[in-house]
Design a protein around this motif. Structure first.
Motif, PDB file in Angstrom:
ATOM      1  N   LEU A  83       8.560   7.694  -4.772  1.00 46.22           N
ATOM      2  CA  LEU A  83       9.844   7.875  -5.464  1.00 46.22           C
ATOM      3  C   LEU A  83      10.688   8.976  -4.832  1.00 46.22           C
ATOM      4  O   LEU A  83      11.914   8.962  -4.920  1.00 46.22           O
ATOM      5  N   ARG A  84      10.028   9.939  -4.191  1.00 47.51           N
ATOM      6  CA  ARG A  84      10.750  11.077  -3.620  1.00 47.51           C
ATOM      7  C   ARG A  84      11.343  10.788  -2.248  1.00 47.51           C
ATOM      8  O   ARG A  84      11.914  11.686  -1.623  1.00 47.51           O
ATOM      9  N   PHE A  85      11.193   9.539  -1.763  1.00 54.43           N
ATOM     10  CA  PHE A  85      11.627   9.206  -0.401  1.00 54.43           C
ATOM     11  C   PHE A  85      12.670   8.084  -0.453  1.00 54.43           C
ATOM     12  O   PHE A  85      12.344   6.901  -0.362  1.00 54.43           O
ATOM     13  N   GLY A  95      -3.470  21.696  -7.595  1.00 52.68           N
ATOM     14  CA  GLY A  95      -2.969  20.957  -6.446  1.00 52.68           C
ATOM     15  C   GLY A  95      -3.623  19.601  -6.339  1.00 52.68           C
ATOM     16  O   GLY A  95      -4.596  19.310  -7.037  1.00 52.68           O
ATOM     17  N   TYR A  96      -3.071  18.780  -5.456  1.00 51.97           N
ATOM     18  CA  TYR A  96      -3.538  17.409  -5.279  1.00 51.97           C
ATOM     19  C   TYR A  96      -3.637  17.152  -3.786  1.00 51.97           C
ATOM     20  O   TYR A  96      -2.782  17.602  -3.016  1.00 51.97           O
ATOM     21  N   ARG A  97      -4.688  16.467  -3.354  1.00 55.37           N
ATOM     22  CA  ARG A  97      -4.850  16.140  -1.940  1.00 55.37           C
ATOM     23  C   ARG A  97      -5.267  14.679  -1.850  1.00 55.37           C
ATOM     24  O   ARG A  97      -6.413  14.338  -1.603  1.00 55.37           O
ATOM     25  N   VAL A 101       3.808  18.500 -14.951  1.00 52.48           N
ATOM     26  CA  VAL A 101       4.715  19.565 -14.501  1.00 52.48           C
ATOM     27  C   VAL A 101       5.844  19.007 -13.627  1.00 52.48           C
ATOM     28  O   VAL A 101       7.028  19.279 -13.866  1.00 52.48           O
ATOM     29  N   THR A 102       5.488  18.197 -12.630  1.00 56.15           N
ATOM     30  CA  THR A 102       6.531  17.678 -11.729  1.00 56.15           C
ATOM     31  C   THR A 102       7.348  16.581 -12.418  1.00 56.15           C
ATOM     32  O   THR A 102       8.529  16.415 -12.136  1.00 56.15           O
ATOM     33  N   GLY A 103       6.712  15.878 -13.333  1.00 53.87           N
ATOM     34  CA  GLY A 103       7.430  14.835 -14.066  1.00 53.87           C
ATOM     35  C   GLY A 103       8.497  15.422 -14.972  1.00 53.87           C
ATOM     36  O   GLY A 103       9.627  14.918 -15.027  1.00 53.87           O
ATOM     37  N   GLY A 160      -9.233  15.972 -17.666  1.00 53.99           N
ATOM     38  CA  GLY A 160      -8.481  17.221 -17.611  1.00 53.99           C
ATOM     39  C   GLY A 160      -7.091  17.092 -17.005  1.00 53.99           C
ATOM     40  O   GLY A 160      -6.290  18.014 -17.074  1.00 53.99           O
ATOM     41  N   ARG A 161      -6.796  15.920 -16.422  1.00 53.57           N
ATOM     42  CA  ARG A 161      -5.468  15.729 -15.837  1.00 53.57           C
ATOM     43  C   ARG A 161      -4.437  15.529 -16.943  1.00 53.57           C
ATOM     44  O   ARG A 161      -4.705  14.891 -17.950  1.00 53.57           O
ATOM     45  N   GLN A 162      -3.257  16.085 -16.718  1.00 51.37           N
ATOM     46  CA  GLN A 162      -2.138  15.839 -17.632  1.00 51.37           C
ATOM     47  C   GLN A 162      -1.059  15.083 -16.890  1.00 51.37           C
ATOM     48  O   GLN A 162      -0.536  15.572 -15.880  1.00 51.37           O
ATOM     49  N   ASP A 187       0.851  -1.192   0.000  1.00 59.62           N
ATOM     50  CA  ASP A 187       0.000   0.000   0.000  1.00 59.62           C
ATOM     51  C   ASP A 187       0.885   1.240   0.000  1.00 59.62           C
ATOM     52  O   ASP A 187       1.774   1.374   0.862  1.00 59.62           O
ATOM     53  N   LYS A 188       0.632   2.137  -0.950  1.00 61.58           N
ATOM     54  CA  LYS A 188       1.406   3.385  -1.082  1.00 61.58           C
ATOM     55  C   LYS A 188       1.531   4.065   0.280  1.00 61.58           C
ATOM     56  O   LYS A 188       0.537   4.235   0.990  1.00 61.58           O
ATOM     57  N   GLN A 189       2.773   4.428   0.615  1.00 61.77           N
ATOM     58  CA  GLN A 189       3.000   4.991   1.952  1.00 61.77           C
ATOM     59  C   GLN A 189       2.981   6.510   1.972  1.00 61.77           C
ATOM     60  O   GLN A 189       2.598   7.118   2.965  1.00 61.77           O
ATOM     61  N   VAL A 194       5.141   3.065  -4.990  1.00 57.30           N
ATOM     62  CA  VAL A 194       4.138   3.682  -5.864  1.00 57.30           C
ATOM     63  C   VAL A 194       4.387   5.186  -5.971  1.00 57.30           C
ATOM     64  O   VAL A 194       4.423   5.892  -4.959  1.00 57.30           O
ATOM     65  N   CYS A 195       4.581   5.648  -7.191  1.00 61.73           N
ATOM     66  CA  CYS A 195       4.535   7.065  -7.586  1.00 61.73           C
ATOM     67  C   CYS A 195       5.283   8.021  -6.648  1.00 61.73           C
ATOM     68  O   CYS A 195       6.499   8.061  -6.646  1.00 61.73           O
ATOM     69  N   TYR A 196       4.553   8.777  -5.832  1.00 54.59           N
ATOM     70  CA  TYR A 196       5.155   9.807  -4.972  1.00 54.59           C
ATOM     71  C   TYR A 196       6.185   9.222  -4.002  1.00 54.59           C
ATOM     72  O   TYR A 196       7.085   9.935  -3.546  1.00 54.59           O
TER      73      TYR A 196
HETATM   74  O1  LIG Z   1      -5.400  10.144  -8.739  1.00 56.90           O
HETATM   75  C1  LIG Z   1      -5.316   9.184  -9.498  1.00 56.90           C
HETATM   76  O2  LIG Z   1      -6.264   8.728 -10.160  1.00 56.90           O
HETATM   77  C2  LIG Z   1      -3.994   8.538  -9.681  1.00 56.90           C
HETATM   78  N1  LIG Z   1      -3.078   8.880  -8.663  1.00 56.90           N
HETATM   79  C3  LIG Z   1      -2.251   9.904  -8.777  1.00 56.90           C
HETATM   80  O3  LIG Z   1      -2.270  10.598  -9.759  1.00 56.90           O
HETATM   81  C4  LIG Z   1      -1.265  10.140  -7.663  1.00 56.90           C
HETATM   82  C5  LIG Z   1      -1.958  10.738  -6.484  1.00 56.90           C
HETATM   83  S1  LIG Z   1      -2.787  12.263  -6.815  1.00 56.90           S
HETATM   84  N2  LIG Z   1      -0.220  10.959  -8.173  1.00 56.90           N
HETATM   85  C6  LIG Z   1       0.959  11.103  -7.610  1.00 56.90           C
HETATM   86  O4  LIG Z   1       1.306  10.501  -6.583  1.00 56.90           O
HETATM   87  C7  LIG Z   1       1.885  12.046  -8.386  1.00 56.90           C
HETATM   88  C8  LIG Z   1       3.215  12.312  -7.744  1.00 56.90           C
HETATM   89  C9  LIG Z   1       3.929  13.350  -8.507  1.00 56.90           C
HETATM   90  O5  LIG Z   1       3.541  13.769  -9.569  1.00 56.90           O
HETATM   91  C10 LIG Z   1       5.189  13.900  -7.955  1.00 56.90           C
HETATM   92  O6  LIG Z   1       5.743  13.369  -6.967  1.00 56.90           O
HETATM   93  O7  LIG Z   1       5.672  14.895  -8.522  1.00 56.90           O
END
Ligand SMILES: O=C(O)CNC(=O)[C@H](CS)NC(=O)CCC(=O)C(=O)O
Length: 268
Positions: free
Chosen positions: A153-155, A122-124, A179-181, A212-214, A107-109, A149-151
């Motif tokens: 990567l920054r840890f 922004g993203y929450r 943008v962050t990619g 609308g997400r890129q 599970d994504k931490q 998983v995804c984010y």
């Molecule tokens: O929401 C969904 O359907 C799919 N999940 C995501 O897109 C997730 C959570 S919003 N995205 C990231 O973790 C991006 C991290 C990132 O872009 C960074 O670390 O810069």
């Protein structure tokens, strides 16, 4: 042994995403892959919270069937799995073996709560998701496989821990923002590969989604020396490369960073 990284441009329609994923997995198998990695939320990207509740059992049954049929190991993205205690989802990544059994899950931490200068603003992620608290490294045909998983990567500490647990390959289902990619994706994936001396299998979403997400795409397969073995641009893609464990162990022997690691003063 060959590994495949699958890039998708998922839409808010479960059945359509599963059909698409199935076609890409067939291609991966035809190209000789023993194990494939799907991106974050490959089946449910852009679906709203209430639609997610039923997804996990459907995706699980689908993955069970396709892995058995194709004789392919699969890192099934991340999939939202409902946690009734918190009324939120885990971003869960299942590892299926070629007999259709779940042999591990993660599970994504680290949840992506960030202000990003894009159209979303922004993203929450923590509004809908809850974090996991355990790691996964298990044996597969391509070597011992760790999951992130995804984010995550920054840890780097998480990746160091996967290496300590014996990882040789690390799968990273992702959906980095455009943008962050563009700013960080390739550098971070290569850095984690170099630091851990692991193959990194980084599968992204890529392009303009109907909601609308890129997303950034540019999925990558990177060697434990940091070489980019395969890279996609945007849109759907199947990347296949060899995970050569002899090469990996040569690198580790020539540069034994784990043995050289110091415990820094002031840390525990
Ligand atoms: O929401 C969904 O359907 C799919 N999940 C995501 O897109 C997730 C959570 S919003 N995205 C990231 O973790 C991006 C991290 C990132 O872009 C960074 O670390 O810069």
């Amino acid at each position: 042994m060959q590994a495949a990284v699958i890039q998708m441009l998922s839409v808010p329609d479960l059945a359509s995403n599963l059909r698409q994923a199935q076609q890409l997995l067939i291609q991966a198998r035809q190209q000789g892959a023993q194990l494939a990695v799907l991106p974050e939320n490959f089946a449910t990207f852009g679906m709203v919270s209430e639609q997610l509740m039923q997804a996990a059992s459907i995706v699980q049954a689908w993955a069970q069937q396709i892995t058995q049929t194709l004789g392919l190991w699969l890192v099934a993205g991340s999939v939202p799995v409902y946690n009734p205690t918190l009324d939120k989802y885990w971003a869960r990544c299942w590892l299926f073996n070629a007999q259709g059994q779940i042999v591990s899950q993660y599970d994504k931490q680290h949840l992506f709560d960030a202000t990003v200068l894009d159209q979303q603003g922004g993203y929450r992620e923590s509004a809908t998701y809850c974090p996991g608290d355990s790691l996964s490294v298990v044996s597969t045909p391509i070597g011992r496989l760790g999951l992130g998983v995804c984010y995550d990567l920054r840890f780097p500490e998480l990746f160091a821990e996967l290496r300590r647990l014996g990882a040789e390959c690390i799968a990273l289902p992702s959906a980095f923002t455009q943008v962050t990619g563009a700013a960080h994706w390739e550098v971070l994936v290569r850095a984690r590969a170099i630091e851990t001396q692991c193959y990194l299998l980084a599968a992204g979403q890529g392009g303009d989604h109907p909601n609308g997400r890129q997303t950034f795409g540019h999925s990558l397969l990177v060697s434990p020396w940091g070489e980019v073995l395969q890279q996609a641009s945007v849109g759907e893609a199947v990347l296949v490369a060899d995970c050569d464990l002899d090469y990996l162990h040569d690198i580790r022997q020539r540069m034994p960073v784990v043995a050289h690691k110091k415990t820094l003063l002031g840390s525990d």
